[in-house]
Design a protein around this motif. Structure first.
Motif, PDB file in Angstrom:
ATOM      1  N   ARG A 140      22.570  12.781   3.057  1.00 27.15           N
ATOM      2  CA  ARG A 140      21.434  13.278   3.832  1.00 27.15           C
ATOM      3  C   ARG A 140      21.862  14.373   4.811  1.00 27.15           C
ATOM      4  NH1 ARG A 140      19.132   7.774   5.949  1.00 27.15           N
ATOM      5  NH2 ARG A 140      20.851   6.834   4.793  1.00 27.15           N
ATOM      6  N   LEU A 141      23.045  14.210   5.399  1.00 28.16           N
ATOM      7  CA  LEU A 141      23.566  15.257   6.283  1.00 28.16           C
ATOM      8  C   LEU A 141      23.833  16.535   5.490  1.00 28.16           C
ATOM      9  CD1 LEU A 141      24.540  16.060   9.121  1.00 28.16           C
ATOM     10  CD2 LEU A 141      26.801  15.146   8.510  1.00 28.16           C
ATOM     11  N   GLY A 142      24.346  16.371   4.267  1.00 22.72           N
ATOM     12  CA  GLY A 142      24.559  17.536   3.408  1.00 22.72           C
ATOM     13  C   GLY A 142      23.263  18.240   3.077  1.00 22.72           C
ATOM     14  N   LEU A 143      22.213  17.470   2.829  1.00 23.97           N
ATOM     15  CA  LEU A 143      20.910  18.076   2.562  1.00 23.97           C
ATOM     16  C   LEU A 143      20.402  18.819   3.793  1.00 23.97           C
ATOM     17  CD1 LEU A 143      18.413  18.499   0.801  1.00 23.97           C
ATOM     18  CD2 LEU A 143      17.582  16.264   1.553  1.00 23.97           C
ATOM     19  N   PRO A 159      21.586  16.006  -5.947  1.00 22.32           N
ATOM     20  CA  PRO A 159      21.243  15.821  -4.535  1.00 22.32           C
ATOM     21  C   PRO A 159      20.851  14.403  -4.142  1.00 22.32           C
ATOM     22  CG  PRO A 159      19.427  16.846  -5.700  1.00 22.32           C
ATOM     23  CD  PRO A 159      20.577  16.799  -6.660  1.00 22.32           C
ATOM     24  N   THR A 160      20.410  13.572  -5.086  1.00 22.90           N
ATOM     25  CA  THR A 160      19.963  12.228  -4.720  1.00 22.90           C
ATOM     26  C   THR A 160      21.029  11.169  -4.937  1.00 22.90           C
ATOM     27  OG1 THR A 160      18.969  11.886  -6.910  1.00 22.90           O
ATOM     28  CG2 THR A 160      17.552  12.779  -5.183  1.00 22.90           C
ATOM     29  N   SER A 161      22.238  11.602  -5.244  1.00 19.17           N
ATOM     30  CA  SER A 161      23.334  10.651  -5.415  1.00 19.17           C
ATOM     31  C   SER A 161      23.569   9.890  -4.113  1.00 19.17           C
ATOM     32  CB  SER A 161      24.611  11.403  -5.816  1.00 19.17           C
ATOM     33  OG  SER A 161      25.721  10.547  -5.847  1.00 19.17           O
ATOM     34  N   GLY A 162      23.562   8.568  -4.188  1.00 16.70           N
ATOM     35  CA  GLY A 162      23.804   7.751  -2.998  1.00 16.70           C
ATOM     36  C   GLY A 162      22.571   7.439  -2.188  1.00 16.70           C
ATOM     37  N   LEU A 163      21.409   7.927  -2.603  1.00 11.03           N
ATOM     38  CA  LEU A 163      20.173   7.649  -1.873  1.00 11.03           C
ATOM     39  C   LEU A 163      19.428   6.483  -2.526  1.00 11.03           C
ATOM     40  CD1 LEU A 163      18.756  11.242  -1.187  1.00 11.03           C
ATOM     41  CD2 LEU A 163      20.348   9.893   0.194  1.00 11.03           C
ATOM     42  N   ASP A 164      18.841   5.627  -1.698  1.00  7.60           N
ATOM     43  CA  ASP A 164      18.054   4.528  -2.250  1.00  7.60           C
ATOM     44  C   ASP A 164      16.702   5.068  -2.720  1.00  7.60           C
ATOM     45  OD1 ASP A 164      16.086   4.510  -0.081  1.00  7.60           O
ATOM     46  OD2 ASP A 164      17.633   3.569   1.144  1.00  7.60           O
ATOM     47  N   ALA A 166      13.574   4.720  -1.895  1.00 10.51           N
ATOM     48  CA  ALA A 166      12.629   5.213  -0.887  1.00 10.51           C
ATOM     49  C   ALA A 166      13.061   6.581  -0.374  1.00 10.51           C
ATOM     50  CB  ALA A 166      12.523   4.223   0.268  1.00 10.51           C
ATOM     51  N   LEU A 167      14.359   6.747  -0.121  1.00  4.54           N
ATOM     52  CA  LEU A 167      14.857   8.034   0.373  1.00  4.54           C
ATOM     53  C   LEU A 167      14.797   9.103  -0.711  1.00  4.54           C
ATOM     54  CD1 LEU A 167      17.822   6.908   2.638  1.00  4.54           C
ATOM     55  CD2 LEU A 167      15.740   8.090   3.362  1.00  4.54           C
ATOM     56  N   ARG A 168      14.930   8.684  -1.972  1.00  3.18           N
ATOM     57  CA  ARG A 168      14.791   9.665  -3.050  1.00  3.18           C
ATOM     58  C   ARG A 168      13.376  10.237  -3.063  1.00  3.18           C
ATOM     59  NH1 ARG A 168      18.382   8.209  -8.334  1.00  3.18           N
ATOM     60  NH2 ARG A 168      20.256   7.553  -7.241  1.00  3.18           N
ATOM     61  N   ARG A 169      12.391   9.361  -2.889  1.00  2.00           N
ATOM     62  CA  ARG A 169      11.004   9.838  -2.847  1.00  2.00           C
ATOM     63  C   ARG A 169      10.781  10.774  -1.670  1.00  2.00           C
ATOM     64  NH1 ARG A 169       9.989   4.471  -4.463  1.00  2.00           N
ATOM     65  NH2 ARG A 169       9.608   3.836  -2.304  1.00  2.00           N
ATOM     66  N   SER A 170      11.299  10.424  -0.498  1.00  2.00           N
ATOM     67  CA  SER A 170      11.114  11.290   0.670  1.00  2.00           C
ATOM     68  C   SER A 170      11.866  12.600   0.503  1.00  2.00           C
ATOM     69  CB  SER A 170      11.552  10.570   1.948  1.00  2.00           C
ATOM     70  OG  SER A 170      12.927  10.263   1.921  1.00  2.00           O
ATOM     71  N   LEU A 174      10.143  16.337   0.598  1.00  2.00           N
ATOM     72  CA  LEU A 174      10.629  17.428   1.443  1.00  2.00           C
ATOM     73  C   LEU A 174      10.895  18.687   0.628  1.00  2.00           C
ATOM     74  CD1 LEU A 174      11.579  18.364   4.232  1.00  2.00           C
ATOM     75  CD2 LEU A 174      13.811  17.338   3.749  1.00  2.00           C
ATOM     76  N   ILE A 175      11.532  18.513  -0.532  1.00  2.00           N
ATOM     77  CA  ILE A 175      11.833  19.660  -1.388  1.00  2.00           C
ATOM     78  C   ILE A 175      10.548  20.323  -1.884  1.00  2.00           C
ATOM     79  CG2 ILE A 175      12.873  20.367  -3.582  1.00  2.00           C
ATOM     80  CD1 ILE A 175      14.837  19.770  -1.267  1.00  2.00           C
ATOM     81  N   LEU A 176       9.560  19.518  -2.249  1.00  2.00           N
ATOM     82  CA  LEU A 176       8.291  20.073  -2.719  1.00  2.00           C
ATOM     83  C   LEU A 176       7.558  20.814  -1.609  1.00  2.00           C
ATOM     84  CD1 LEU A 176       7.061  17.121  -4.970  1.00  2.00           C
ATOM     85  CD2 LEU A 176       7.771  19.399  -5.728  1.00  2.00           C
TER      86      LEU A 176
END
Length: 305
Positions: A140-143, A159-164, A166-170, A174-176
């Motif tokens: 998330r800090l990298g993003l 980019p979603t490696s390591g994200l659960d 819920a955080l993947r959806r958020s 954000l990207i959209l």
């Protein structure tokens, strides 16, 4: 529409071994494009060529109208990059890390403080050393550093490696949001199911070559993959109603009928099946997924996904 990225016949050779070969495509302003391929297919080399971190052996790369990202400060400020494996100085706090990159990109203080909340990092976490961060927190800090300055181009590698979940959806929300504001996004990922409903276009690379490029619907048509149709007739309907056509329906134990239907026949079959709505109790239509399309094109190249 303005082209953000333009690649023309780009190749990169290392010691007579080609990493990418003769790749050409353009990305327009506000596009979200998925770059898909197995490990070693050339995705990271392609991203590095776009970033200007490596010089192509042949061909040209233009980013925001310029020949090279690395040699142009104005272009570098407009590009955000999240590598597959993020690494920061472990003794620095998250806030110090972001402050460092903000100074490099000359982003004012009031333009980046809210990024912690946007990527799901609390203000208390922002003041902790990076060595205390979990893998997901570092991602998330990298993003956050990639989003500094509201870039016109985002290059995101897994980019979603390591994200659960819920955080993947958020993350995608954000990207959209950035995409709607005109940012071009090139996203490389193995999580094809995540990309299926979000990417407007898919570029598939294999063995250093581009083997497919188009929307998912376009690639489905090229691949000629069947659509799976499953429905349950009502108690009053006669099964023979659908058994006389060219499609051979399989009757399951739960009384559902199902068949794989050629894409050219799909509309006619659906029209026949739904001609009497009272004869149906439920229906499911399953189009070929991005995983199916990807596997098809790789098999056409003689490569297993």
């Amino acid at each position: 529409m303005t082209s953000t990225i333009s690649l023309a016949n780009v190749s990169k050779v290392y010691s007579d071994v080609p990493a990418i070969e003769d790749i050409s495509f353009t990305l327009d302003e506000g596009e979200l494009v998925a770059l898909v391929g197995h490990n070693g297919a050339g995705k990271t080399t392609l991203i590095k060529a776009i970033l200007g971190l490596i010089r192509p052996t042949a061909g040209t790369v233009r980013v925001l109208g310029e020949d090279s990202v690395s040699g142009n400060l104005g272009v570098r400020k407009e590009v955000g990059y999240l590598p597959e494996s993020v690494s920061f100085h472990l003794a620095l706090t998250g806030r110090e890390v972001l402050s460092f990159y903000a100074r490099l990109k000359r982003v004012p203080l009031d333009r980046w403080q809210n990024l912690f909340d946007q990527v799901g990092l609390s203000q208390s976490a922002a003041d902790r050393p990076v060595r205390t961060y979990s893998k997901g927190m570092r991602q998330r800090l990298g993003l956050a550093q990639a989003l500094l300055g509201k870039p016109r181009l985002l290059l995101l590698d897994e980019p979603t490696s390591g994200l659960d979940p819920a955080l993947r959806r958020s993350f995608y929300d954000l990207i959209l949001e950035f995409k709607r504001e005109g940012t071009t996004v090139l996203l490389s990922s193995h999580a094809l199911s995540e990309l299926e409903e979000r990417a407007e276009r898919v570029v598939i690379v294999n063995q250093g070559r581009k083997i497919a490029d188009g929307t998912l619907d376009e690639l489905r048509r090229v691949a000629c993959l069947p659509t799976h149709i499953r429905f349950k007739p009502s108690a009053s309907a006669a099964v023979d109603t659908w058994s006389n056509g060219s499609v051979k329906w399989l009757e399951r134990k739960d009384q559902f009928l199902e068949a794989d239907v050629d894409h050219k026949e799909k509309i006619a079959v659906l029209s026949a099946v739904t001609s009497d709505p009272a004869a149906l109790t439920s229906m499911t239509i399953i189009e070929p997924t991005l995983d199916d399309v990807y596997a098809h094109f790789l098999q056409g190249q003689g490569t297993r996904p």
